[in-house]
Design a protein around this motif. Structure first.
Motif, PDB file in Angstrom:
ATOM      1  N   VAL A  18       0.757  -1.205  -0.027  1.00 48.94           N
ATOM      2  CA  VAL A  18      -0.055   0.074  -0.004  1.00 48.94           C
ATOM      3  C   VAL A  18       0.964   1.157   0.026  1.00 48.94           C
ATOM      4  O   VAL A  18       0.836   1.872  -0.911  1.00 48.94           O
ATOM      5  N   PRO A 249     -13.254   0.004  21.036  1.00 49.92           N
ATOM      6  CA  PRO A 249     -13.371   0.694  19.957  1.00 49.92           C
ATOM      7  C   PRO A 249     -13.137   1.838  19.844  1.00 49.92           C
ATOM      8  O   PRO A 249     -12.446   2.459  18.875  1.00 49.92           O
ATOM      9  N   VAL A 253     -10.487   3.893  16.826  1.00 48.40           N
ATOM     10  CA  VAL A 253     -10.805   5.108  16.195  1.00 48.40           C
ATOM     11  C   VAL A 253      -9.828   6.211  16.324  1.00 48.40           C
ATOM     12  O   VAL A 253      -9.701   6.862  15.383  1.00 48.40           O
ATOM     13  N   LEU A 256      -6.782   5.437  14.394  1.00 47.25           N
ATOM     14  CA  LEU A 256      -7.087   6.080  12.932  1.00 47.25           C
ATOM     15  C   LEU A 256      -6.928   7.469  12.881  1.00 47.25           C
ATOM     16  O   LEU A 256      -6.396   8.057  11.978  1.00 47.25           O
ATOM     17  N   ASP A 257      -7.697   7.976  13.687  1.00 49.56           N
ATOM     18  CA  ASP A 257      -7.836   9.440  13.629  1.00 49.56           C
ATOM     19  C   ASP A 257      -6.557  10.319  13.842  1.00 49.56           C
ATOM     20  O   ASP A 257      -6.265  11.361  13.233  1.00 49.56           O
ATOM     21  N   THR A 300       3.069  11.907   4.901  1.00 54.31           N
ATOM     22  CA  THR A 300       1.459  11.869   5.348  1.00 54.31           C
ATOM     23  C   THR A 300       0.957  10.682   5.305  1.00 54.31           C
ATOM     24  O   THR A 300       0.441  10.194   6.430  1.00 54.31           O
ATOM     25  N   ALA A 301       1.029  10.095   4.162  1.00 51.57           N
ATOM     26  CA  ALA A 301       0.539   8.870   3.875  1.00 51.57           C
ATOM     27  C   ALA A 301       1.002   7.658   4.827  1.00 51.57           C
ATOM     28  O   ALA A 301       0.133   6.858   5.074  1.00 51.57           O
ATOM     29  N   ILE A 304      -0.557   7.621   7.993  1.00 54.82           N
ATOM     30  CA  ILE A 304      -2.017   7.133   8.123  1.00 54.82           C
ATOM     31  C   ILE A 304      -1.928   5.575   8.062  1.00 54.82           C
ATOM     32  O   ILE A 304      -2.647   5.012   8.720  1.00 54.82           O
ATOM     33  N   VAL A 305      -1.044   5.173   7.022  1.00 56.38           N
ATOM     34  CA  VAL A 305      -0.869   3.587   7.050  1.00 56.38           C
ATOM     35  C   VAL A 305      -0.438   3.061   8.313  1.00 56.38           C
ATOM     36  O   VAL A 305      -0.860   2.017   8.838  1.00 56.38           O
ATOM     37  N   ASN A 308      -2.905   3.387  10.852  1.00 52.39           N
ATOM     38  CA  ASN A 308      -4.253   2.279  10.588  1.00 52.39           C
ATOM     39  C   ASN A 308      -3.569   0.792  10.970  1.00 52.39           C
ATOM     40  O   ASN A 308      -4.364   0.145  11.419  1.00 52.39           O
ATOM     41  N   TYR A 315      -6.516  -3.314  18.228  1.00 51.64           N
ATOM     42  CA  TYR A 315      -7.781  -4.057  18.022  1.00 51.64           C
ATOM     43  C   TYR A 315      -7.497  -5.400  18.304  1.00 51.64           C
ATOM     44  O   TYR A 315      -8.504  -6.464  19.349  1.00 51.64           O
TER      45      TYR A 315
ATOM     46  N   LEU B  29     -18.103  -1.187  13.906  1.00 51.17           N
ATOM     47  CA  LEU B  29     -17.741  -1.712  15.235  1.00 51.17           C
ATOM     48  C   LEU B  29     -18.855  -1.875  15.969  1.00 51.17           C
ATOM     49  O   LEU B  29     -19.173  -2.706  16.618  1.00 51.17           O
ATOM     50  N   LEU B 166      -6.657   2.483  -1.243  1.00 49.19           N
ATOM     51  CA  LEU B 166      -5.804   3.418  -1.366  1.00 49.19           C
ATOM     52  C   LEU B 166      -6.140   4.939  -1.380  1.00 49.19           C
ATOM     53  O   LEU B 166      -5.395   5.627  -1.099  1.00 49.19           O
ATOM     54  N   VAL B 169      -5.904   6.238   1.876  1.00 49.45           N
ATOM     55  CA  VAL B 169      -4.597   6.524   2.620  1.00 49.45           C
ATOM     56  C   VAL B 169      -4.034   7.661   2.374  1.00 49.45           C
ATOM     57  O   VAL B 169      -3.579   8.569   3.219  1.00 49.45           O
ATOM     58  N   PRO B 171      -3.518  11.744   2.018  1.00 45.22           N
ATOM     59  CA  PRO B 171      -4.167  12.830   2.823  1.00 45.22           C
ATOM     60  C   PRO B 171      -5.175  13.447   1.981  1.00 45.22           C
ATOM     61  O   PRO B 171      -4.466  14.443   0.883  1.00 45.22           O
TER      62      PRO B 171
END
Lengths: 325, 329
Positions: A18, A249, A253, A256-257, A300-301, A304-305, A308, A315, B29, B166, B169, B171
């Motif tokens: 990814v 949960p 979240v 992710l945020d 930045t991406a 995020i990955v 995640n 979890y 969830l 994708l 992901v 931004p």
């Protein structure tokens, strides 16, 4: 826990492609939008353009350029900003440090506030305060963050200053330190209040809603009723049985945020002139600074990955049933 | 859960930002608490059409009704701005200059003496148009992708969902700004780019819903009687998941309006002479701390009220479409 290890490593393996594909697409997008040698073209030195183009292999097809860039990046050479002529590898970490400070304080405050509000609302469902918090969170979610920031400056910094006739506003709204000040003292705190407020409004609103509904679900679960029925005091049930499970949960979240925050503070940093990642992005975009933009989007991406992934792992750690799938 | 409470307080139970990243994960969830209505009101076994049931449930949701009224009002005054606005969109009064709110200018005027109320109404056209167009496009596209992925499964599903991941992901704001830099920032571009960044949320939700119903007997029956895949998806699957799709479409409107205003604030939104609410705010943002600070209030409130109303409407729709709210009592 071999199953947990398999789970984590499988998730890790999934996220590598990814990142690679995303970084290629981002690289492609930035390179085809901006000319990294734009500054050289303006200069009289014709050779400079050629040198720049050869250095970046601009005549090659995009995939070849990408491979060149990726191999340089792997060796620690992220290129040079055409705006400031500085090494990108120095600019990004410096900007990141500011953003990380904002995220740290923002997340810390949001987490405590959201859990407190959410749990209270769930335990006192349909009470006056529950309705108040609900109303407030609806407004918080609907409010454009930059408008909130502007209003905060006007209503909390400038107006009180005028009314009270102060020399300096109570809360500053430019940067994280004034002048020669350093460290984490009162000056730092007075700079932090408004930006942290601006960035936490939406987060608190959404996390507390989330915590409330997950707490409500848990409170009506059989094991909570059983615990109450066998005589465990309500307080203990709430803290040890309900809250522990209701947090699962929310933690996901949150992870992710937080990942999304590394690129999402553009607004806050622009309003409060904080030289973090958001401001770096806006400045680079306005100047068409391709080298910085590539690294910025990929970093930045990447966050995020990674977050995640962290969400998945957390979890899996907290809810063993997930690992099976 | 609040199963026996004769109430419709769904707005308390479900996070409104369900289309956003965190809300989305959340709704997967933690299924939000189901809400029940008073069953006594329709204890008689009178058969009602789907639409009648929907209407009954929606009409009970007071906030949603009020919101519908507010939105209708906003639409009428914005799109009928040439009839209701006290001044024309571009009329300047340089002699007057910037003045604060007063009877002749409810929201004051800017440095060119332009009436803020009139500008607000005209700007609303652009903001509302962008919001609705983005919601429409991203909903149609996201529904198509999600339904196709879930219906055909296997490699199709894998490919489409990895594509969705994708897009999730990258931004979003950064991509938006770069894309607008590249394609120019006409309102069509803004709409397409925003839609290009919102469809993933719809796609994920639709995929989940379709996975849930594609093994049901009525789908099997349709297939057995020779319906093509397209027909099954369009005529049998989509109408059955219309509720969640509509709810997400309304949330898309809210997200798009806020996103557009944010872009405008950063200087990448619609460009003059076109004006959106975000645009007005970004022009006013320089006046914070001066005596013209009144300029920041009206456009912000316009966005806030629109987004609030749209969110409440989505909430009302969610309840109205959810058959669990009253039939299975």
């Amino acid at each position: 826990m071999p199953s947990m290890l398999t789970y984590i490593s499988r998730r890790l393996l999934f996220s590598i492609p990814v990142i690679l594909v995303a970084s290629f697409l981002l690289f492609w997008m930035v390179r085809s939008t901006f000319d990294p040698c734009v500054k050289m073209r303006a200069s009289k030195d014709v050779e400079a353009v050629t040198r720049c183009e050869t250095r970046l292999h601009l005549d090659d097809p995009i995939p070849t350029q990408y491979l060149g860039w990726a191999s340089d990046a792997a060796h620690g050479d992220l290129g040079e900003s055409s705006r400031t002529n500085e090494e990108v590898s120095a600019m990004v970490p410096r900007a990141l440090w500011y953003t990380v400070q904002l995220i740290f304080w923002g997340v810390l405050i949001s987490a405590f506030a959201a859990v407190a509000l959410g749990v209270y609302s769930a335990l006192k469902q349909y009470s006056v305060l529950d309705y108040t918090f609900t109303g407030a969170s609806f407004v918080g979610l609907a409010m454009p963050p930059f408008w909130f920031g502007l209003m905060a400056i006007e209503l909390l910094a400038i107006m009180p200053k005028q009314w009270l006739g102060l020399d300096e506003p109570l809360f500053y709204f430019v940067g994280l330190h004034s002048g020669a000040e350093k460290g984490f003292g009162a000056d730092y705190a007075r700079h932090l209040v408004l930006p942290v407020m601006t960035l936490t409004v939406q987060i608190i609103a959404s996390w507390s809603r989330f915590q409330r509904s997950s707490m409500l679900d848990v409170m009506s679960a059989d094991y909570v009723r059983t615990a109450r029925a066998k005589g465990v005091p309500r307080r203990d049930v709430v803290v040890h049985h309900a809250l522990r499970n209701a947090l699962v949960p929310l933690v996901t979240v949150m992870a992710l945020d937080i990942g999304a925050l590394f690129g999402g503070l553009i607004i806050t940093e622009t309003i409060f002139s904080i030289p973090g990642m958001g401001q770096l992005f806006v400045r680079s975009l306005q100047a068409g600074d391709a080298e910085v933009l590539v690294v910025w989007t990929v970093v930045t991406a990447g966050f995020i990955v990674v977050f995640n992934l962290l969400a998945d792992v957390l979890y899996g750690l907290m809810d063993p049933r997930v690992r099976v799938t | 859960m609040s199963g026996e409470t004769p109430d419709h307080r769904s707005l308390v139970d479900s996070p409104p930002g369900s289309a956003g990243p965190s809300g989305l994960i959340g709704s997967e969830l933690v299924p939000s608490a189901s809400h029940a209505f008073d069953t006594a009101a329709h204890a008689s076994p009178v058969a009602r059409s789907q639409w009648a049931l929907f209407r009954r449930r929606f009409l009970r949701h007071k906030m949603a009704l009020v919101s519908l009224g507010v939105l209708a009002f906003l639409f009428i005054v914005c799109f009928g701005a040439n009839l209701v606005a006290p001044y024309s969109n571009t009329e300047q009064d340089l002699l007057l200059g910037p003045v604060g709110p007063r009877m002749s200018h409810w929201f004051g005027t800017d440095e060119l003496g332009r009436d803020q109320l009139s500008r607000l109404l005209y700007a609303g056209r652009i903001s509302l148009k962008i919001g609705i167009a983005v919601a429409l496009i991203s909903t149609v596209f996201g529904t198509a992708i999600g339904a196709i992925a879930a219906y055909f499964g296997k490699a199709t599903d894998q490919t489409l969902m990895r594509l969705t991941d994708l897009f999730l992901v990258v931004p979003a704001i950064a991509i938006l700004a770069i894309a607008l830099e590249r394609f120019g920032s006409g309102d069509t571009t803004i709409i397409l780019v925003l839609a290009g960044l919102f469809w993933m949320y719809v796609a994920r939700i639709v995929r989940g819903e379709v996975l849930g119903i594609k093994e049901k007997e009525f789908i099997e029956a349709a297939r057995a009687s020779g319906a093509s895949s397209t027909r099954v998806i369009v005529r049998h699957i989509v109408p059955n998941i219309f509720g969640p799709i509509m709810v997400n479409a309304t949330l898309g409107v809210a997200l798009a309006i806020v996103a557009e205003s944010t872009l405008s604030y950063l200087g990448f939104g619609v460009e003059p002479p076109q004006t959106s609410w975000g645009n007005m705010l970004s022009q006013a943002s320089g006046y914070v701390g001066t005596d013209r600070a009144y300029l920041i209030y009206a456009p912000g409130f316009a966005i806030l009220i629109t987004v609030l109303a749209v969110n409440f409407l989505g909430d009302g729709l969610r309840d109205a479409f959810d058959p669990h709210t009253d039939r299975h009592q």
